[in-house]
Design a protein around this motif. Structure first.
Motif, PDB file in Angstrom:
ATOM      1  N   UNK A  28       0.801  -1.270   0.092  1.00 22.79           N
ATOM      2  CA  UNK A  28       0.028   0.155   0.102  1.00 22.79           C
ATOM      3  C   UNK A  28       0.929   1.260   0.042  1.00 22.79           C
ATOM      4  N   UNK A  29       2.041   1.139   0.726  1.00 21.58           N
ATOM      5  CA  UNK A  29       2.940   2.059   0.605  1.00 21.58           C
ATOM      6  C   UNK A  29       3.601   2.563  -0.771  1.00 21.58           C
ATOM      7  N   UNK A  30       4.118   1.422  -1.426  1.00 20.21           N
ATOM      8  CA  UNK A  30       4.644   1.601  -2.634  1.00 20.21           C
ATOM      9  C   UNK A  30       3.694   2.107  -3.695  1.00 20.21           C
ATOM     10  N   UNK A 289       8.455 -11.213   3.964  1.00 19.69           N
ATOM     11  CA  UNK A 289       7.633 -10.682   2.798  1.00 19.69           C
ATOM     12  C   UNK A 289       6.367 -10.932   2.493  1.00 19.69           C
ATOM     13  N   UNK A 290       5.559 -10.097   1.652  1.00 13.81           N
ATOM     14  CA  UNK A 290       4.224 -10.468   1.556  1.00 13.81           C
ATOM     15  C   UNK A 290       4.305 -11.128   0.168  1.00 13.81           C
ATOM     16  N   UNK A 291       3.717 -12.516   0.148  1.00  8.44           N
ATOM     17  CA  UNK A 291       3.907 -13.077  -1.199  1.00  8.44           C
ATOM     18  C   UNK A 291       2.783 -12.654  -2.060  1.00  8.44           C
ATOM     19  N   UNK A 292       1.883 -12.038  -1.475  1.00  7.49           N
ATOM     20  CA  UNK A 292       0.458 -11.262  -2.431  1.00  7.49           C
ATOM     21  C   UNK A 292       1.245  -9.943  -3.159  1.00  7.49           C
ATOM     22  N   UNK A 293       2.360  -9.360  -2.539  1.00  9.17           N
ATOM     23  CA  UNK A 293       2.536  -8.258  -3.023  1.00  9.17           C
ATOM     24  C   UNK A 293       4.152  -8.448  -3.692  1.00  9.17           C
ATOM     25  N   UNK A 294       4.237  -9.111  -4.830  1.00 11.81           N
ATOM     26  CA  UNK A 294       5.499  -8.955  -5.355  1.00 11.81           C
ATOM     27  C   UNK A 294       5.292  -8.171  -6.767  1.00 11.81           C
ATOM     28  N   UNK A 295       6.249  -6.909  -6.897  1.00 15.28           N
ATOM     29  CA  UNK A 295       6.164  -5.925  -7.718  1.00 15.28           C
ATOM     30  C   UNK A 295       7.190  -6.001  -8.639  1.00 15.28           C
ATOM     31  N   UNK A 296       6.684  -5.668  -9.958  1.00 16.30           N
ATOM     32  CA  UNK A 296       7.807  -5.458 -10.877  1.00 16.30           C
ATOM     33  C   UNK A 296       7.679  -4.140 -11.454  1.00 16.30           C
ATOM     34  N   UNK A 297       8.699  -3.420 -11.160  1.00 10.82           N
ATOM     35  CA  UNK A 297       8.309  -1.954 -11.871  1.00 10.82           C
ATOM     36  C   UNK A 297       9.410  -1.940 -13.055  1.00 10.82           C
ATOM     37  N   UNK A 298       8.601  -1.049 -13.971  1.00  9.62           N
ATOM     38  CA  UNK A 298       9.131  -1.017 -15.406  1.00  9.62           C
ATOM     39  C   UNK A 298       8.894   0.213 -16.199  1.00  9.62           C
ATOM     40  N   UNK A 299       9.999   0.802 -17.030  1.00  4.84           N
ATOM     41  CA  UNK A 299       9.690   2.206 -17.401  1.00  4.84           C
ATOM     42  C   UNK A 299       9.840   1.947 -18.952  1.00  4.84           C
ATOM     43  N   UNK A 300       8.878   2.124 -19.616  1.00  9.16           N
ATOM     44  CA  UNK A 300       8.664   2.106 -21.219  1.00  9.16           C
ATOM     45  C   UNK A 300       9.026   3.723 -21.496  1.00  9.16           C
ATOM     46  N   UNK A 301       9.670   3.517 -23.026  1.00  2.15           N
ATOM     47  CA  UNK A 301       9.939   4.957 -23.655  1.00  2.15           C
ATOM     48  C   UNK A 301       8.547   5.831 -23.662  1.00  2.15           C
ATOM     49  N   UNK A 302       8.475   7.137 -24.067  1.00  2.00           N
ATOM     50  CA  UNK A 302       7.597   7.723 -24.284  1.00  2.00           C
ATOM     51  C   UNK A 302       6.743   7.215 -25.629  1.00  2.00           C
ATOM     52  N   UNK A 303       7.402   7.013 -26.636  1.00  2.00           N
ATOM     53  CA  UNK A 303       7.030   6.373 -27.874  1.00  2.00           C
ATOM     54  C   UNK A 303       6.273   5.285 -27.876  1.00  2.00           C
ATOM     55  N   UNK A 304       6.353   4.475 -26.667  1.00  4.80           N
ATOM     56  CA  UNK A 304       5.729   3.153 -26.436  1.00  4.80           C
ATOM     57  C   UNK A 304       4.455   3.381 -25.941  1.00  4.80           C
ATOM     58  N   UNK A 305       4.008   4.502 -25.399  1.00  7.28           N
ATOM     59  CA  UNK A 305       2.822   4.913 -24.632  1.00  7.28           C
ATOM     60  C   UNK A 305       1.650   4.793 -25.595  1.00  7.28           C
ATOM     61  N   UNK A 306       0.764   4.120 -25.121  1.00  6.93           N
ATOM     62  CA  UNK A 306      -0.656   3.731 -26.129  1.00  6.93           C
ATOM     63  C   UNK A 306      -1.801   3.758 -25.197  1.00  6.93           C
TER      64      UNK A 306
END
Length: 370
Positions: A28-30, A289-306
């Motif tokens: 919830x914090x992240x 750890x919270x096994x229900x809350x594994x996060x993968x943070x990814x950053x796309x290029x501006x051109x990929x936004x759709x």
């Protein structure tokens, strides 16, 4: 009075439980709105990132999004080539002439092995009684027949043998990343790239995930070595002048929070799923750890936004994985990690409470003893 003091101490610890040392944030914090754009009173905050749960329903859409990082290099499709070599400038040609005449101009034995001749830059060699003859672009058998045709005008019974040692123009340069790099002659036009890899001892054992690069003319092609081995259509015929080098996969991902390992990790394979990555880093911290809350943070290029279908709706996307459900586990096994992804294991909200509970029991024991 002593009991009242004990209760006050317990209350203080309960209130302070959220401030106990932790190795990671709560989910919830992240995912909180602290970094969201300011919204007017009464309006929902506008986040500067999108959140997607990795599951059966979302996976087909997520798999169709553009890949982050450098665009994949193309590769050629294998096509069978004639086995014969084509003579090129720089090749060494050995001509031997046989003559059955008793008074042969080539000596008493009737056999003359001419000195090996390097094909000149204009594609010619010198043959006695013929002069300069162009052989570049011919196969060895065609060049032999051509020399014999010209020689028969002077020596009717002459027969010719011809062999070719490939020079730089009929060689491939295995530049780097091999156990034995160097210049390798192409004995015919159907020498496959894996044939040369075998001669060179394969990729260097120091490479973690070898990536093959072929420079042909002004174009550069690329393919993972693992895929080259598995796909017969990728085993292309080499051409003279080809340059090949092997480099390691430069992609990395980061593991932080309540995971088994907190570090920057090299990709061990070309296709590496989120589930494999979690296993590779030792899973999650069993105690926090919270096994229900594994996060993968990814950053796309501006051109990929759709629109969220053809591509992500925002440049920053957080993917959530639930390791406590079969759907979450199956889906994590089919969700491929990408370069510079951050795997973040969130903390279980139950752990601070358990810590306070344990401290409470300890204080209660102390108070009871008094």
């Amino acid at each position: 009075m002593r009991a009242q003091g004990f209760v006050a101490v317990i209350a203080c610890f309960a209130l302070a439980s959220c401030g106990l040392p932790r190795g990671a944030g709560f989910q919830s914090e992240v995912l909180a709105a602290s970094n969201a754009n300011t919204a007017a009173a009464g309006e929902e905050p506008v986040y500067d990132f999108a959140v997607y749960e990795v599951g059966r329903e979302t996976l087909p859409v997520l798999q169709g999004w553009p890949v982050t990082g450098d665009a994949a290099l193309p590769w050629l499709v294998a096509q069978e080539q004639p086995a014969s070599l084509l003579i090129a400038a720089g090749d060494t040609v050995q001509v031997t002439i046989w003559d059955a005449e008793e008074n042969s101009i080539f000596g008493a034995t009737g056999v003359t092995a001419l000195q090996p001749t390097v094909v000149s830059s204009d594609g010619q060699i010198f043959v006695p009684y013929i002069g300069n003859l162009r052989v570049s672009g011919m196969s060895p058998s065609t060049a032999r027949e051509r020399i014999e045709e010209e020689l028969i005008m002077t020596v009717p019974s002459a027969q010719v043998q011809l062999s070719v040692e490939p020079g730089p123009s009929n060689s491939a340069n295995l530049v780097s990343g091999f156990a034995a790099s160097g210049l390798y002659p192409l004995l015919d036009r159907n020498v496959k790239i894996l044939d040369l890899f075998s001669q060179a001892g394969g990729p260097s054992p120091d490479l973690n995930s070898p990536q093959v690069r072929l420079v042909r003319g002004s174009r550069t092609y690329g393919i993972p070595f693992e895929r080259l081995l598995k796909d017969p259509r990728a085993n292309i015929a080499m051409r003279g002048g080809d340059r090949v080098y092997i480099e390691d996969d430069a992609r990395k991902f980061i593991a932080l929070g309540a995971t088994g390992t907190q570090s920057i990790v090299d990709f061990p394979e070309v296709e590496f799923s989120a589930l494999e990555a979690l296993a590779f880093i030792g899973g999650v911290n069993a105690g926090s750890a919270n096994p229900e809350g594994i996060l993968i943070l990814r950053e796309y290029s501006a051109g990929a936004v759709s629109d969220g279908i053809a591509g992500p709706p925002k440049e920053r996307v957080v993917f959530t994985i639930d390791l406590t459900s079969a759907d979450g586990l199956f889906s994590a096994g089919n969700f491929m990690l990408e370069g510079d992804d951050l795997i973040y294991g969130t903390e279980s909200a139950l752990n601070p409470a358990l810590a306070v509970f344990g401290l409470t029991n300890t204080l209660a024991s102390v108070a009871g003893g008094n």
